[in-house]
Design an enzyme around this catalytic site. Structure first.
Site, mmCIF file in Angstrom:
data_model
loop_
_atom_site.group_PDB
_atom_site.id
_atom_site.type_symbol
_atom_site.label_atom_id
_atom_site.label_comp_id
_atom_site.label_asym_id
_atom_site.label_seq_id
_atom_site.Cartn_x
_atom_site.Cartn_y
_atom_site.Cartn_z
ATOM 1 N N ASP A 21 0.802 -1.114 -0.099
ATOM 2 C CA ASP A 21 0.072 -0.169 -0.238
ATOM 3 C C ASP A 21 0.946 1.254 -0.103
ATOM 4 O OD1 ASP A 21 0.772 -0.635 2.756
ATOM 5 O OD2 ASP A 21 -0.901 0.711 3.559
ATOM 6 N N GLU A 59 0.159 -0.961 5.979
ATOM 7 C CA GLU A 59 1.166 -0.321 6.427
ATOM 8 C C GLU A 59 1.177 1.164 6.757
ATOM 9 O OE1 GLU A 59 5.028 1.252 7.692
ATOM 10 O OE2 GLU A 59 3.977 1.713 6.134
#
Length: 381
Positions: A72, A136
Site C-alpha cells: 500500500d 502499513e
C-alpha cells in the site's frame, strides 16, 4: 526459468494504484509469482485488508528466514504537481518515477525476486517466508498484525525477519535499523466557561491553562538519550479553539502532542506523566482537563549481534559501504514483528518517499535484490 527481474516487478507493482487501503491487484501479482515458484501461499485478509503469506520449505523449520513489507502507498497529493504519471512507473535517465517506487514496492520486488531465485537455484535446508501487507501506511491494525495472528493460528513462525523499508539516508548501504523509537499521541481538551472578552472575570478562559500545560510539556527534557537511541522528543502539533470571534472567550480549547520515545520510557509511564501534568493544571486553574492517549508502538531494540552482523556483512560485500546501526526515524511494522522474532530493517535510500515525483534509481533496485540474495545465501550457508 530466467532470473526474476526486480525492476520489471517493481514497475508492475507501481502501476497498481494501491493507495491504502486499496490493493488494486498488487498482491495478486506477487501471489502469482510466488505460487508459480513453489511457495505455499495463503491469504490472511482482515477488516477489508488484503495480506499475503507465502512460505517455501517446511512449516516450522528451525531455520526460517522471513521478509516483511507492504504494497500500500500514501495518496499522491495533487496529480498536476507530478512531472511523471504517479502510477506510470516511467523510467527516465535510469530513474523510475511513481508512488511507491521508494516506499516500498521496490523493496518488496527485490526480496520477492531474490527469494524466488534463491530457492530455485540453491534450495536451502530451511524455509523462507514472505509476509506482505496492504495496510502499513494507514492504521496498520489489519496488516502485519493480521499476518502474525494468522501465523500463530496456523503454526507458522519466522526465526528471524528482515523488513525491507527504505533505511538509507544518503547512500545505498549506509544504514540498517536495529530498533525504533516508540510513538505516542495525546489529545487534550480544556473546558472553562464562555464569556465576553470585555468581562473576563465573568468567564473562565481555557486558553491560559492550555498554554501553561503545553509550555510545561514542551519545555520538559524527557531524557538525554540512551546507548542506542537519541533523546526522546515531544512536539506540540495543534492548539485549536475553533473560535473566530475576538469578543468571545471560548468555552473549550483542544490540543495534541506527539512523543517519540526511547527505551527509557514506555507508553504507560508517559501516559501517567502526562496525566499528572494535566491534573495539576486543572487544579491550579479550576478547569476541566480531559486527556485521550494512543500509543502507536513501544520502543524496541534488536541488540547488535548475529542478525545485524549477517545483514551488515551482505550490505558491505555488495556496496562497499559499512552500514551504521541506527534506531532513528519514525515507526514501521518492525514494531509488530519484534514480538514474534528478532528483526532488523534494511532497504533503499529513502529521500523521496511520500514526496511528489517519488522515484528510485533502477540500479539500486538491482543492487537491493543482490543484497537480499546474499543475505539468504549467507544465512543458510
Amino acid at each position: 526459468m530466467p532470473p526474476v527481474d526486480p525492476v520489471a516487478l517493481t514497475a508492475d507493482l507501481v502501476r497498481c494504484a494501491s493507495v491504502t487501503p486499496a490493493d488494486e491487484g498488487a498482491l495478486d501479482i506477487l501471489h502469482e509469482l510466488l505460487s508459480g515458484a513453489g511457495f505455499h501461499c495463503e491469504w490472511a485478509d482482515r477488516g477489508g485488508i488484503r495480506n499475503l503469506f507465502a512460505r517455501w520449505g517446511d512449516k516450522g523449520h528451525a531455520r526460517t528466514f522471513g521478509f516483511n513489507g507492504h504494497t500500500d502507498v500514501v495518496p499522491i497529493g495533487v496529480e498536476s504537481d507530478w512531472s511523471m504519471p504517479p502510477f506510470g512507473a516511467e523510467v527516465k535517465d535510469g530513474v523510475m518515477y511513481g508512488r511507491g517506487t521508494t516506499d516500498m514496492k521496490s523493496g518488496v520486488a527485490a526480496f520477492a525476486a531474490a527469494a524466488v531465485d534463491f530457492v530455485r537455484d540453491t534450495p536451502p535446508d530451511g524455509a523462507v517466508i514472505l509476509a506482505i501487507t496492504g495496510d502499513e501506511e494507514g492504521d496498520a491494525t489489519d496488516g502485519t498484525t493480521a499476518l502474525l495472528d494468522h501465523m500463530d493460528l496456523e503454526g507458522e513462525a519466522m526465526s528471524v525477519c528482515l523488513v525491507g523499508e527504505p533505511t538509507c539516508p544518503e547512500a545505498m548501504g549506509d544504514m540498517i535499523k536495529i530498533g525504533r523509537r516508540g510513538s505516542l499521541t495525546a489529545w487534550f481538551t480544556v473546558t472553562g466557561k464562555q464569556g465576553h472578552s470585555a468581562y473576563p472575570h465573568r468567564a473562565n478562559n481555557p486558553l491560559p491553562p492550555m498554554m501553561r500545560l503545553m509550555d510545561q510539556l514542551a519545555s520538559h527534557v524527557l531524557d538525554q538519550g540512551t546507548e542506542h537511541f537519541d533523546a526522546s522528543t515531544l512536539a506540540v502539533v495543534t492548539v485549536d479553539t475553533g473560535n473566530a470571534a475576538t469578543n468571545v472567550i471560548p468555552a473549550q480549547v483542544r490540543s495534541a502532542v506527539n512523543i517519540r520515545f526511547n527505551d527509557r520510557h514506555s507508553g504507560d509511564s508517559l501516559t501517567a506523566w502526562l496525566g499528572a501534568q494535566a491534573d495539576a493544571v486543572a487544579v491550579a486553574y479550576g478547569v476541566e482537563v480531559e486527556m485521550k492517549v494512543k500509543v502507536s508502538g513501544e520502543s524496541f531494540l534488536t541488540p547488535p549481534g548475529p542478525l545485524s552482523d549477517l545483514v551488515a556483512g551482505a550490505v558491505a560485500a555488495e556496496t562497499g559501504v559499512t552500514p551504521v546501526l541506527s534506531t532513528t526515524g519514525g515507526t514501521s511494522d518492525a514494531r509488530f514483528v519484534k514480538n514474534h522474532c528478532p528483526v532488523v530493517e534494511f532497504g533503499l535510500v529513502g529521500q523521496s518517499m511520500h514526496q511528489v515525483d517519488e522515484h528510485v534509481r533502477v540500479d539500486h533496485i538491482e543492487q537491493l535484490k543482490a543484497i537480499y540474495g546474499r543475505i539468504l545465501r549467507d544465512y543458510f550457508a
